[in-house]
Design a protein around this motif. Sequence first.
Motif, short mmCIF file in Angstrom:
data_model
loop_
_atom_site.label_atom_id
_atom_site.label_comp_id
_atom_site.label_asym_id
_atom_site.label_seq_id
_atom_site.Cartn_x
_atom_site.Cartn_y
_atom_site.Cartn_z
N TYR A 1 45.52 67.85 54.77
CA TYR A 1 45.77 66.87 53.71
C TYR A 1 46.19 65.58 54.39
N ILE A 2 45.52 64.47 54.05
CA ILE A 2 45.74 63.22 54.79
C ILE A 2 45.61 61.99 53.88
N THR A 3 46.35 60.92 54.22
CA THR A 3 46.25 59.64 53.49
C THR A 3 45.69 58.60 54.49
N PRO A 4 44.38 58.63 54.78
CA PRO A 4 43.85 57.86 55.91
C PRO A 4 43.84 56.34 55.74
N SER A 5 43.71 55.85 54.51
CA SER A 5 43.58 54.39 54.34
C SER A 5 44.92 53.69 54.40
N HIS A 6 45.96 54.36 53.95
CA HIS A 6 47.31 53.77 53.96
C HIS A 6 48.27 54.94 54.08
N GLN A 7 48.50 55.34 55.33
CA GLN A 7 49.26 56.57 55.54
C GLN A 7 50.60 56.49 54.81
N PHE A 8 50.90 57.56 54.07
CA PHE A 8 52.19 57.61 53.38
C PHE A 8 53.17 58.38 54.26
N PRO A 9 54.28 57.78 54.72
CA PRO A 9 54.80 56.48 54.31
C PRO A 9 54.61 55.36 55.34
N THR A 10 54.02 55.63 56.52
CA THR A 10 54.09 54.63 57.60
C THR A 10 53.14 53.45 57.43
N GLY A 11 52.14 53.59 56.55
CA GLY A 11 51.22 52.48 56.30
C GLY A 11 50.09 52.36 57.32
N VAL A 12 50.02 53.27 58.30
CA VAL A 12 48.96 53.18 59.33
C VAL A 12 47.59 53.46 58.70
N THR A 13 46.56 52.77 59.22
CA THR A 13 45.19 53.06 58.80
C THR A 13 44.52 53.85 59.91
N LEU A 14 43.92 54.96 59.57
CA LEU A 14 43.26 55.79 60.59
C LEU A 14 42.03 55.04 61.12
N PRO A 15 41.98 54.75 62.44
CA PRO A 15 40.84 53.98 62.97
C PRO A 15 39.53 54.77 62.86
N ILE A 16 38.42 54.04 62.96
CA ILE A 16 37.11 54.66 62.73
C ILE A 16 36.83 55.80 63.73
N ALA A 17 37.24 55.64 65.01
CA ALA A 17 36.96 56.71 65.99
C ALA A 17 37.64 58.01 65.55
N ARG B 1 38.51 58.73 62.52
CA ARG B 1 37.88 59.19 61.27
C ARG B 1 36.69 60.08 61.56
N LEU B 2 35.86 59.61 62.53
CA LEU B 2 34.66 60.37 62.87
C LEU B 2 35.05 61.72 63.49
N GLN B 3 36.08 61.65 64.35
CA GLN B 3 36.56 62.88 65.00
C GLN B 3 37.03 63.89 63.93
N LEU B 4 37.73 63.36 62.94
CA LEU B 4 38.26 64.22 61.87
C LEU B 4 37.13 64.86 61.06
N LEU B 5 36.10 64.04 60.75
CA LEU B 5 34.97 64.56 59.97
C LEU B 5 34.25 65.65 60.76
N ASN B 6 34.08 65.42 62.08
CA ASN B 6 33.41 66.43 62.92
C ASN B 6 34.25 67.70 63.01
N TRP B 7 35.57 67.51 63.09
CA TRP B 7 36.48 68.66 63.13
C TRP B 7 36.26 69.54 61.87
N ALA B 8 36.20 68.89 60.71
CA ALA B 8 36.06 69.66 59.45
C ALA B 8 34.75 70.44 59.45
N HIS B 9 33.67 69.82 59.99
CA HIS B 9 32.38 70.50 60.05
C HIS B 9 32.45 71.70 60.98
N SER B 10 33.01 71.47 62.17
CA SER B 10 33.02 72.54 63.17
C SER B 10 33.89 73.71 62.70
#
Length: 459
Positions: free
Chosen positions: A236-252, A254-263
Amino acid sequence: MRELMIHLNENSPKYKQIYHSIRSLIENKELQPNTKLPSIRQLAEILYVSRNTTLVAYEQLLAEGYIRSEQKRGYFVETFESIDIHTPTLHAEKSISEERKIKVDFRAGSVDQHAFPIKAWRKCVNEVLKEDIVYMYGEQQGDRLLREKIANYLLQSRGIRTSEDSIVIGSSTQQLLMHLSILLKNKYSSIAVENPGYDGARTVFQLCGFQINPIEVRKKGLCMKQLEKIESKLVYITPSHQFPTGVTLPIAERLQLLNWAHSQNGYIIEDDYDSEFRYQQQPIPALLSIQQEARVIYISTFSKAFLPSIRLSYMVLPSELLDQYNQQFATFEQTASSIHQRTMARFMERGHWDSHIRKMRATYKRKMHVLVSSLHLAFGKVIRLIGTQSGLYILIQLQSSVGEEILIQQALEQGVKVYPTSNLYIGYKPEFSILKLGFSNLSIEEIQLGVQLLKKAWT
Ligand SMILES: Cc1ncc(COP(=O)(O)O)c(C=O)c1O
């Protein structure tokens, strides 16, 4: 019509002061039943406030039955028998006196009440109340017209290609997560969550029997290395505006995370709760928009961009889960109000939604700017500000070893409410306390006053 003696000060929102003054005049019988009240415009002129302010005060009195509105005649004090005057209990008296001491409440989780599009919303409600559909339970997945409008909005604002058939509407993010957890529990037993992260979501997963695996949030968001080492196949993740720190997950990442979910043959639950409010750059595309067939369950809410009390949220389910959802929840009725759903659909259809979002983005951007610059001015380098680029709150970290509770108490003694964040951390606490300041429902003057009082409290 009677002149009203109302004295306004700067200590609390003006509409509240007007509402309380008229209410006590009625309760003390200084305003007799059937007395005609000044019109919204007249009262605004007498008190030097906006019409919206007097309108909100009258709306509240109307809703509580203190006054009535007569077509073409105006507002009148309701007859005595029908006014529900309650005798306050000791407890209520205490909480009222405590409330009065609060001059500025930096509470997150509200919206700018004065900017609420009352007229447009009321018009849509009136239209919708003529439609047969709102007199029924409604479709199980939610109002079809609203789902269509949400699908259009997701494409235009978040780059997500979906259709109304994949969208499920619910009454809150937690309620949708609860249903989702029931589905996911068929196959998965643990879930990774951000640390720090949204405690509301974590509680749902715990209640539903998931083992919780906290993953550290660092400068670039969720630590992918930690995620890849654990056994969970759900995150469970808040990638666009991390709650509460406000960090945005960078594109690299993001891609790693999507590949992780597939694998893993797992799922990412993407909570996109306030992506409308980015002040420096364009909104970042959602995870779900990056890959075709992404293993992402997208969740969002109307609570931040529109109104928390409307209780409307939605999720986009991948086809495999959608089939399971429709089987497992076949006998469940939709949990969100059909009236609110259809009204929101009409509101979006008429173009009010887009203009509301544009207006609120500008309003909140200004408030964020005032809060950040006032804090810099008041505290200089003693304070670290976190998450100032987006959202409806910021975090502040004082370079001081004073604990969170004491800082909150010191602020309270000056009449300011600030909020803890230690509840959002699992298993550790930051070296210096971090506090949360929401600003959405405060005026510019209240924000400035709040910072001055915090300076008094902490320096
Ligand atoms: C990360 C996050 N998601 C969702 C929500 C709330 O959504 P809802 O009002 O739909 O329950 C919040 C509330 O603060 C939140 O912080």
